[in-house]
Structure formats: structure tokens, C-alpha cells
Write a protein that holds these residues in place. Structure first.
Motif, PDB file in Angstrom:
ATOM      1  N   GLY A 123       0.835  -1.191   0.000  1.00 12.31           N
ATOM      2  CA  GLY A 123       0.000   0.000   0.000  1.00 12.31           C
ATOM      3  C   GLY A 123       0.868   1.239   0.000  1.00 12.31           C
ATOM      4  O   GLY A 123       2.094   1.159  -0.149  1.00 12.31           O
ATOM      5  N   GLU A 150      -5.398   0.732   8.114  1.00 12.43           N
ATOM      6  CA  GLU A 150      -6.205   1.367   7.075  1.00 12.43           C
ATOM      7  C   GLU A 150      -6.409   2.863   7.280  1.00 12.43           C
ATOM      8  O   GLU A 150      -6.747   3.585   6.341  1.00 12.43           O
ATOM      9  CB  GLU A 150      -7.563   0.665   6.938  1.00 12.43           C
ATOM     10  CG  GLU A 150      -8.357   0.574   8.218  1.00 12.43           C
ATOM     11  CD  GLU A 150      -9.637  -0.237   8.028  1.00 12.43           C
ATOM     12  OE1 GLU A 150     -10.174  -0.249   6.901  1.00 12.43           O
ATOM     13  OE2 GLU A 150     -10.094  -0.843   8.994  1.00 12.43           O
ATOM     14  N   CYS A 198      -2.883   3.843   5.631  1.00 10.91           N
ATOM     15  CA  CYS A 198      -2.338   3.049   4.517  1.00 10.91           C
ATOM     16  C   CYS A 198      -3.461   2.755   3.533  1.00 10.91           C
ATOM     17  O   CYS A 198      -4.484   2.174   3.901  1.00 10.91           O
ATOM     18  CB  CYS A 198      -1.728   1.752   5.027  1.00 10.91           C
ATOM     19  SG  CYS A 198      -1.162   0.618   3.726  1.00 10.91           S
ATOM     20  N   GLY A 199      -3.281   3.154   2.267  1.00  9.60           N
ATOM     21  CA  GLY A 199      -4.281   2.916   1.242  1.00  9.60           C
ATOM     22  C   GLY A 199      -3.702   2.170   0.048  1.00  9.60           C
ATOM     23  O   GLY A 199      -2.499   1.894  -0.007  1.00  9.60           O
ATOM     24  N   MET A 200      -4.560   1.897  -0.933  1.00 14.67           N
ATOM     25  CA  MET A 200      -4.142   1.108  -2.088  1.00 14.67           C
ATOM     26  C   MET A 200      -3.367   1.912  -3.111  1.00 14.67           C
ATOM     27  O   MET A 200      -2.406   1.443  -3.701  1.00 14.67           O
ATOM     28  CB  MET A 200      -5.372   0.512  -2.772  1.00 14.67           C
ATOM     29  CG  MET A 200      -5.878  -0.751  -2.124  1.00 14.67           C
ATOM     30  SD  MET A 200      -4.965  -2.204  -2.670  1.00 14.67           S
ATOM     31  CE  MET A 200      -5.637  -2.444  -4.314  1.00 14.67           C
ATOM     32  N   ASN A 207     -10.452  -4.225  -3.747  1.00 15.56           N
ATOM     33  CA  ASN A 207     -10.039  -3.994  -2.364  1.00 15.56           C
ATOM     34  C   ASN A 207     -11.201  -4.100  -1.384  1.00 15.56           C
ATOM     35  O   ASN A 207     -11.061  -3.759  -0.209  1.00 15.56           O
ATOM     36  CB  ASN A 207      -9.347  -2.635  -2.229  1.00 15.56           C
ATOM     37  CG  ASN A 207      -8.491  -2.549  -0.968  1.00 15.56           C
ATOM     38  OD1 ASN A 207      -7.845  -3.521  -0.596  1.00 15.56           O
ATOM     39  ND2 ASN A 207      -8.505  -1.407  -0.311  1.00 15.56           N
ATOM     40  N   LYS A 266      -9.184  -7.465   8.733  1.00 13.48           N
ATOM     41  CA  LYS A 266      -8.595  -6.197   9.167  1.00 13.48           C
ATOM     42  C   LYS A 266      -8.389  -6.164  10.674  1.00 13.48           C
ATOM     43  O   LYS A 266      -7.368  -5.668  11.162  1.00 13.48           O
ATOM     44  CB  LYS A 266      -9.466  -5.036   8.697  1.00 13.48           C
ATOM     45  CG  LYS A 266      -9.458  -4.863   7.182  1.00 13.48           C
ATOM     46  CD  LYS A 266     -10.357  -3.727   6.720  1.00 13.48           C
ATOM     47  CE  LYS A 266     -10.291  -3.571   5.200  1.00 13.48           C
ATOM     48  NZ  LYS A 266     -11.166  -2.492   4.689  1.00 13.48           N
ATOM     49  N   THR A 326      -4.404  -5.101   6.090  1.00  8.38           N
ATOM     50  CA  THR A 326      -4.845  -3.752   5.758  1.00  8.38           C
ATOM     51  C   THR A 326      -5.392  -3.627   4.346  1.00  8.38           C
ATOM     52  O   THR A 326      -6.463  -3.076   4.131  1.00  8.38           O
ATOM     53  CB  THR A 326      -3.684  -2.758   5.950  1.00  8.38           C
ATOM     54  OG1 THR A 326      -3.232  -2.834   7.300  1.00  8.38           O
ATOM     55  CG2 THR A 326      -4.112  -1.325   5.641  1.00  8.38           C
ATOM     56  N   THR A 327      -4.676  -4.128   3.348  1.00 10.36           N
ATOM     57  CA  THR A 327      -5.095  -4.019   1.948  1.00 10.36           C
ATOM     58  C   THR A 327      -5.134  -5.398   1.312  1.00 10.36           C
ATOM     59  O   THR A 327      -4.559  -6.359   1.829  1.00 10.36           O
ATOM     60  CB  THR A 327      -4.127  -3.143   1.141  1.00 10.36           C
ATOM     61  OG1 THR A 327      -2.856  -3.808   1.062  1.00 10.36           O
ATOM     62  CG2 THR A 327      -3.947  -1.768   1.781  1.00 10.36           C
TER      63      THR A 327
END
Length: 516
Positions: free
Chosen positions: A69, A83, A86-88, A358, A366, A371-372
């Protein structure tokens, strides 16, 4: 994932020298000094991640030596990484991979002769080998589900099976589709492959296929498509043809009683492990899945491949973002490109249905530290070990290649495993970090706990504890332990799921397309 996991450092674990995060092996409170030389600035739950250095906004977050991520904002050293930060998407909102088709396949050194492992299995007349000996009742449509259940109950509850110890039971494989569908479409083809695959699975010593009569999924049409003929171990009938529910149940019970002495003639004999086809599954994953149980199962899969057997990795949405690790292992470009074709199909499928790739991990994943989907996929792909990828199959297609193969399935465990069993799997291994309750008749399912806390809490459901890997047991030793149990289970030893009676409700064919 270019390096083997390093040894635990107290309450934390560094997985790869390129990583900018580490994993908490216990709850880490604010102020905890870690072996990575940082002080925790926000509480980190067990199984979750924390930064080992400052990470700039938009910078890649790296675990296993791979991108999982990108930082939504700047992350200070010692902060909890999940999350919320932290993103995609990267700086440009995308992530692309170099597929390097067939550039990393390592030849397998096969075991032969006295070095090859064996088990005690059932050799069928067509040469296939079963690990169990059930009689199945398949249904062409939801409308015949009730009569199938009543047939099975009548036999299973009558005591007649006491006279046939070689029969493991009668299973009704019921489902909720078979009508109100396109009789030429993708959904129809999937259901047809699934029904034929279960009928042909070597863990069934005999089978009935029962229908209503007026449904879209016609039994006679299926028989013609596959050249199926009725025998003393395969019979078909519809409720409308025979004259109603009561007559149908009576017919089914009588046919099963005729099949019992025939199916019971089967006897276990010594057979090479090359005849095992292993379905690889994970469900209820957590932050330990990609560290303990999944890579250990990957070792077991590699051992099976070296013995000439087959291991089926599936759950396409759960290798999304890790597919570049598989394409490198493809035996040729064609195999690698077929995998990417399935990935693109899923991107289109989710978009058409208003979803996104996602959407996975689930809330439970999670909570366990994932997270991803990129992070989950990197861990899930570890189940496939390191052997070359020899073939890619669509859902429920017959698996004919030996070695490590991939089958396109959803990530939902019952649907995914149903496709693998239809493809010919005769044994299954299932990793879980949250505690999935699952069984898979007619195929025995070995449950692997990713952490010791789960194993202790759900010991009646779990066959092997892989949590001791973070306590010092090597992944290689655990993989051998899994493989050894596979041989015993294939030879008749009951799994925990079998002892609990799981498996009657886990036949779930993938339903694709419009319901009309």
C-alpha cells in the motif's frame, strides 16, 4: 518475498530487510522500545504493523519486500500502520507490476522409487485415486434438494451403513440454482462442470443425480455433453418422471441400497503420493497468515509436487496484487498470460457489479492485522510454495496437469473449494487466523491455525498449530509436519472437521450471471 523470515526479536518481527514496517507479536503500548530501534507512539495490536522509520505521504509501504500500500499521510517512526494511514493507490493512484512471464521458474527435482512418499488410498476402475469412499446424491436444481436430503437421511439414520464400514456416508450435494438461468451462458457452463466434476471425483464410490424435470439444467443434456451412461454406480431420475416426491425418495433409497455392496468392495492399497491432488485454501486470515501457516503450507505443497503430486492454488481475488510473483514462475508465457486474463476478468466483473478488488480484506481480516488486498494476497500466494506454475484453469475445469496449478475461483471459501473438488482435488488444507469453521465432504479438510492463541482457543477445530513458527520452529519443519499429516489423512485418519461432522452444507457452486 525474496528473503526468508528473520527470527522473532522479542515482541516484534522483521520479515525482510527491505521492509519499512515490522509486525507486533504482542500488544505494544505507547512508549515500548522495540528491537528495530524505535519507540511506539500509538498502541499496536498483536498481529498488526508498525513503522520502523518515518514514511512520507504517498511513499510505498513495504512488507515481505513487496508493496502492500501507500501512506495516506506522513507516518512517524513507531506508529501503528493500518487502514487509517495506509491505502491502495500510489501517488498517481495506480500500482503496476512487471509480470516477467516465465523468467523465474525453477525446475523441480522429483523424487522417485523408494524415495517417493506413499499413502493408503482407493484405486478406482478409471485409474483415479480416492482418499474417502462416499456415495453422493447430486441435484440438478434447487427443487430437488429436499428429496436428496430425505434420501440421505433415510440411509444415514437407518443403521444400514453399520454393515458397510468401507462406506464413509451418504452426502446430499444440494444448491440453490439450476433454473431461471441462461441455458447457454457462463453460469450454466460453470454449474455443468461442477456437477460433472463432483460425479467424477474419486472420493465418491457411487452417485445419484436427481432433478425435478422441467428445470433449465437438464440432466439428459448434461449426460450427452460428457458421454455419461448409467451404470450400477451412477443413476439418474427426476421427480416429475417418476411420479412425485414420495416415489422419488423411495426410488433413491432403493438405488442407494443397491449401490452399497458395490461401493463397499473398495479397499485401501499402497499408492504413490503422486496421486494426491491438494486443494489450497485460506479463510479468516490475520496478520500471521502470511508469516506462519501459509508459507508452511507452501512448503508442504512443494514437497507434494516433488513427489509428483498436484497442488491447486485458487481464490483469484486473494492473489490480486501478488500475481506478478506467480507469472514469473509460469512454465511458459502462455500459462502466465492466462492468469492475467483471469485477473482482468475479475477487474471487469467487480466494476460491472459496483464493487472493487479492495473490498477484500474483510472486517475480520482487518481486525486480525491485514490492511489491503495487496498485503493479504502476498500472504495468500505463499500457500503455493515455490514450484513452477504448470497450468491455469477456469472454475471447476478438470485438473489434468501435475505440479503446481492455479484455478480461477472467488475468494469465498465454500465456493472456491467446490470448484477445486470439481476439478479433482481429493484432499484439502485450510489455513485460518481468525478461526473459520469449515469442512468439505467428500474431501477431508486439514485445518491449520496461524497463531498459537487461536489454536489453544479452538483446539477441537484445528489440526495443526503453525503459531509456533514465530516461537522458533522453522517453516520447513512445519511444512514437513503438514505433509506427513496429509499422508495420514489421505490414508483414512479423520480430521477435526470430519470428527465434528462438517461438510454437508459446503457444496456451493459459483453462481455467475443473471437470475431470470
Amino acid at each position: 518475498m525474496s528473503e526468508t523470515m528473520t527470527r522473532p526479536q522479542g515482541k516484534t518481527l522483521t520479515l525482510n530487510s527491505a521492509d519499512n514496517i515490522a509486525v507486533a507479536l504482542a500488544n505494544l503500548d505507547v512508549g515500548t522500545e522495540t528491537a528495530q530501534g524505535v519507540s511506539i507512539v500509538r498502541r499496536v495490536p498483536r498481529g498488526h504493523k508498525f513503522s520502523v522509520r518515518p514514511i512520507a505521504a504517498g511513499e510505498a509501504i513495504v512488507k515481505f519486500g513487496q508493496i502492500i500500500g501507500f501512506a495516506k499521510d506522513g507516518i512517524p517512526a513507531g506508529d501503528w500502520v493500518h487502514e487509517h494511514n495506509c491505502g491502495m493507490g500510489g501517488p498517481d493512484g495506480t500500482l503496476s507490476h512487471d509480470y516477467a512471464f516465465a523468467q523465474g521458474a525453477i525446475p523441480v527435482e522429483f523424487l522417485t522409487g523408494a524415495n517417493q512418499a506413499t499413502f493408503q488410498g482407493y484405486r478406482r476402475s478409471n485409474g483415479k485415486v480416492g482418499t474417502r469412499n462416499y456415495i453422493g446424491i447430486l441435484t440438478s436444481v434447487n427443487c430437488s434438494a429436499t428429496v436428496a436430503k430425505f434420501m440421505a437421511q433415510a440411509i444415514n439414520n437407518s443403521g444400514v451403513l453399520d454393515d458397510y464400514p468401507e462406506i464413509d456416508g451418504i452426502i446430499p450435494f444440494v444448491h440453490g440454482t439450476g433454473c431461471a438461468m441462461d441455458n447457454q451462458g457462463e453460469g450454466y457452463q460453470i454449474l455443468r462442470r461442477t456437477q460433472w466434476g463432483y460425479t467424477a471425483n474419486p472420493n465418491l464410490g457411487a452417485a445419484l443425480l436427481v432433478g425435478l424435470g422441467c428445470e433449465v439444467f437438464q440432466i439428459e443434456r448434461m449426460k450427452q455433453s460428457y458421454g455419461m451412461t448409467e451404470t450400477d454406480t451412477f443413476r439418474t431420475m427426476t421427480i416429475q418422471e417418476i411420479g412425485g416426491t414420495a416415489k422419488m425418495i423411495e426410488w433413491g433409497v432403493e438405488k442407494i441400497k443397491e449401490m452399497l455392496p458395490i461401493a463397499a468392495r473398495a479397499r485401501r492399497e499402497t499408492i504413490a503420493a503422486s496421486e494426491l491432488t491438494l486443494a489450497l485454501q485460506c479463510g479468516g486470515s490475520d496478520g500471521y497468515s502470511g508469516i506462519t501457516a501459509n508459507p508452511a503450507l507452501g512448503v508442504a505443497a512443494d514437497i507434494l509436487v516433488r513427489n509428483g503430486g498436484t497442488a491447486i492454488l485458487s481464490e483469484t481475488p486473494e492473489i490480486y496484487g501478488a500475481e506478478h510473483l506467480l507469472t514469473r514462475r509460469a512454465v511458459n508465457r502462455e500459462v502466465g498470460e492466462k492468469l492475467i486474463e483471469r485477473i482482468k476478468w475479475w477487474e471487469d466483473y467487480t466494476q460491472r457489479n459496483g464493487g472493487e478488488m479492495n473490498n477484500n480484506p474483510s472486517p475480520g481480516n482487518k481486525a486480525g492485522g491485514l490492511t489491503t488486498i495487496l498485503e493479504k494476497s502476498l500472504g495468500a500466494a505463499a500457500k503455493g510454495g515455490t514450484s513452477p506454475l504448470t497450468a491455469v484453469y477456469e472454475y471447476a475445469e478438470p485438473v489434468t496437469e501435475k505440479g503446481f496449478v492455479f484455478m480461477d475461483t472467488p475468494g469465498f471459501d465454500p465456493v472456491s473449494a467446490t470448484g477445486q473438488v470439481a476439478g479433482g482435488a481429493n484432499i484439502l488444507a485450510f489455513t485460518t487466523g481468525r478461526g473459520s469453521a469449515y469442512g468439505c465432504k467428500p474431501v477431508p479438510s486439514i485445518k491449520l491455525a496461524t497463531n498459537s492463541e487461536l489454536y489453544g482457543r479452538m483446539t477441537d477445530d484445528m489440526d495443526i498449530n503453525c503459531g509456533d513458527i514465530v516461537e522458533g520452529v522453522s517453516i520447513e519443519a512445519k511444512g514437513q509436519e503438514i505433509f506427513d499429516l496429509m499422508l495420514r489423512v489421505a490414508s483414512g485418519e479423520e480430521t477435526k472437521s470430519e470428527k465434528l461432522g462438517y461438510g454437508d452444507n459446503e457444496f456451493v457452486p459459483w453462481q455467475v450471471g443473471a437470475v431470470m
